[in-house]
Design a protein around this motif. Structure first.
Motif, mmCIF file in Angstrom:
data_model
loop_
_atom_site.group_PDB
_atom_site.id
_atom_site.type_symbol
_atom_site.label_atom_id
_atom_site.label_comp_id
_atom_site.label_asym_id
_atom_site.label_seq_id
_atom_site.Cartn_x
_atom_site.Cartn_y
_atom_site.Cartn_z
ATOM 1 N N LEU A 146 105.895 0.591 72.067
ATOM 2 C CA LEU A 146 105.545 -0.706 72.649
ATOM 3 C C LEU A 146 105.606 -1.809 71.606
ATOM 4 O O LEU A 146 106.076 -2.925 71.874
ATOM 5 N N GLY A 147 105.138 -1.486 70.391
ATOM 6 C CA GLY A 147 105.114 -2.491 69.335
ATOM 7 C C GLY A 147 106.496 -2.957 68.901
ATOM 8 O O GLY A 147 106.627 -4.011 68.274
ATOM 9 N N LYS A 148 107.528 -2.193 69.237
ATOM 10 C CA LYS A 148 108.891 -2.554 68.838
ATOM 11 C C LYS A 148 109.619 -3.379 69.894
ATOM 12 O O LYS A 148 110.741 -3.825 69.673
ATOM 13 N N LEU A 149 108.985 -3.555 71.051
ATOM 14 C CA LEU A 149 109.616 -4.334 72.119
ATOM 15 C C LEU A 149 109.481 -5.821 71.828
ATOM 16 O O LEU A 149 108.441 -6.289 71.370
ATOM 17 N N THR A 150 110.526 -6.572 72.116
ATOM 18 C CA THR A 150 110.502 -8.011 71.853
ATOM 19 C C THR A 150 110.487 -8.850 73.125
ATOM 20 O O THR A 150 109.956 -9.959 73.128
ATOM 21 N N ASP A 151 111.086 -8.330 74.199
ATOM 22 C CA ASP A 151 111.108 -9.085 75.449
ATOM 23 C C ASP A 151 109.710 -9.098 76.070
ATOM 24 O O ASP A 151 109.089 -8.030 76.224
ATOM 25 N N PRO A 152 109.174 -10.276 76.420
ATOM 26 C CA PRO A 152 107.808 -10.361 76.961
ATOM 27 C C PRO A 152 107.587 -9.512 78.204
ATOM 28 O O PRO A 152 106.525 -8.893 78.356
ATOM 29 N N ARG A 153 108.583 -9.476 79.078
ATOM 30 C CA ARG A 153 108.418 -8.682 80.301
ATOM 31 C C ARG A 153 108.383 -7.193 79.986
ATOM 32 O O ARG A 153 107.606 -6.448 80.569
ATOM 33 N N ASP A 154 109.218 -6.776 79.037
ATOM 34 C CA ASP A 154 109.207 -5.373 78.637
ATOM 35 C C ASP A 154 107.870 -5.005 77.989
ATOM 36 O O ASP A 154 107.337 -3.915 78.210
ATOM 37 N N ARG A 155 107.350 -5.923 77.175
ATOM 38 C CA ARG A 155 106.061 -5.661 76.529
ATOM 39 C C ARG A 155 104.939 -5.561 77.563
ATOM 40 O O ARG A 155 104.058 -4.698 77.466
ATOM 41 N N ALA A 156 104.975 -6.439 78.548
ATOM 42 C CA ALA A 156 103.958 -6.398 79.598
ATOM 43 C C ALA A 156 104.034 -5.090 80.376
ATOM 44 O O ALA A 156 103.008 -4.467 80.682
ATOM 45 N N GLN A 188 102.111 -11.257 86.411
ATOM 46 C CA GLN A 188 102.830 -12.397 85.841
ATOM 47 C C GLN A 188 102.041 -13.031 84.707
ATOM 48 O O GLN A 188 102.613 -13.488 83.711
ATOM 49 N N GLU A 189 100.723 -13.035 84.845
ATOM 50 C CA GLU A 189 99.877 -13.597 83.794
ATOM 51 C C GLU A 189 99.986 -12.762 82.513
ATOM 52 O O GLU A 189 100.000 -13.303 81.400
ATOM 53 N N ILE A 190 100.075 -11.458 82.638
ATOM 54 C CA ILE A 190 100.221 -10.587 81.477
ATOM 55 C C ILE A 190 101.554 -10.844 80.786
ATOM 56 O O ILE A 190 101.649 -10.839 79.551
ATOM 57 N N VAL A 191 102.591 -11.102 81.577
ATOM 58 C CA VAL A 191 103.896 -11.438 81.004
ATOM 59 C C VAL A 191 103.793 -12.719 80.183
ATOM 60 O O VAL A 191 104.338 -12.817 79.076
ATOM 61 N N GLU A 192 103.086 -13.713 80.727
ATOM 62 C CA GLU A 192 102.921 -14.983 80.004
ATOM 63 C C GLU A 192 102.167 -14.783 78.700
ATOM 64 O O GLU A 192 102.499 -15.389 77.673
ATOM 65 N N TRP A 193 101.157 -13.936 78.719
ATOM 66 C CA TRP A 193 100.405 -13.648 77.498
ATOM 67 C C TRP A 193 101.319 -12.992 76.471
ATOM 68 O O TRP A 193 101.244 -13.291 75.277
#
Length: 255
Positions: A146-156, A188-193
């Protein structure tokens, strides 16, 4: 006043008789949830179902519409069409819960507060299991990816999967469904965070996760729960400060 008098005066509450379509929908629903009709299995033809239940085609199709709205079947129209069973996912529950929250004007901070109360329970439960060491290793491996993901949606998505796996390993299906439903409401809020997360926050979170997993692996469930509760309350405070008075409906309409 006697029962007879109540009936004569119309004071007795009327008994609601279910519609034919509702009765048929309930019968098919029961077969699906009990596994008598497996996921992606075709339902009998309309003619067979009409004969089986003794109903008209309009009543049967109304029953299909009920089941479609519950995502228990999919219906393909046309000469080669028909109904197939499916298992609903958590978005069905979250859609209705989110609607209720919007009507009630529930604050985003309120939802995060509820999640903050539930997550520590999973840590406590996991710490009580004999297989907790292997479980924490699996969770730490997930977090490393998870820590290596850069895309916000992927991280969420990664964060959501991490915590749903935590609840799976903790062994309480009810809590998993409850947590998953709440998370879906604020997806969607988690994606924004994730989009506005800082390197400092990411580093602090990594240290917090590592500490919580160490406590769980050591069987220190209460300490792990207390520690993580404190971490989540900090997140809740950030949400409350960032979105003063912002409600679930605000998040949905701006998403």
């Amino acid at each position: 006043m006697s029962t007879a008098e109540n009936m004569r005066t119309g004071a007795m509450e009327r008994v609601r008789v279910p519609k034919t379509a509702e009765v048929v929908a309930q019968a098919i629903r029961t077969r699906i949830v009990r596994g008598e009709i497996a996921e992606d299995d075709a339902l009998p033809s309309e003619a067979e179902l009409m004969a089986q239940f003794g109903v008209s085609r309009p009543s049967l199709r109304e029953a299909f519409r009920i089941l479609e709205s519950e995502q228990l079947i999919t219906v393909r129209r046309g000469s080669h069409g028909g109904a197939r069973a499916r298992h609903p996912d958590i978005t069905v529950a979250s859609r209705y819960l989110g609607l209720l929250m919007q009507v009630d004007g529930v604050l985003l901070s309120d939802v995060f507060h509820a999640r903050a109360l539930i997550e520590p329970i999973a840590l406590r439960l996991l710490a009580q299991r004999d297989d907790r060491v292997g479980a924490t290793e699996r969770l730490l491996a997930m977090y490393d990816k998870l820590g290596k993901l850069t895309d916000p949606r992927d991280r969420a998505e990664g964060w959501t999967e991490f915590f749903l796996t935590l609840f799976d390993l903790a062994g309480n299906k009810t809590l998993r469904l409850l947590y998953g439903t709440l998370t879906e409401v604020v997806r969607q809020e988690i994606v924004e965070w994730s989009r506005h997360d800082t390197a400092e926050n990411t580093e602090a979170t990594a240290k917090a996760v590592a500490k919580a997993m160490r406590l769980v692996a050591a069987g220190e469930g209460d300490k792990a729960a207390d520690f993580w509760r404190g971490q989540m309350f900090l997140v809740e405070q950030r949400v409350a400060q960032t979105h003063r008075g912002r409600t679930v409906v605000d998040a949905v309409t701006s998403g």
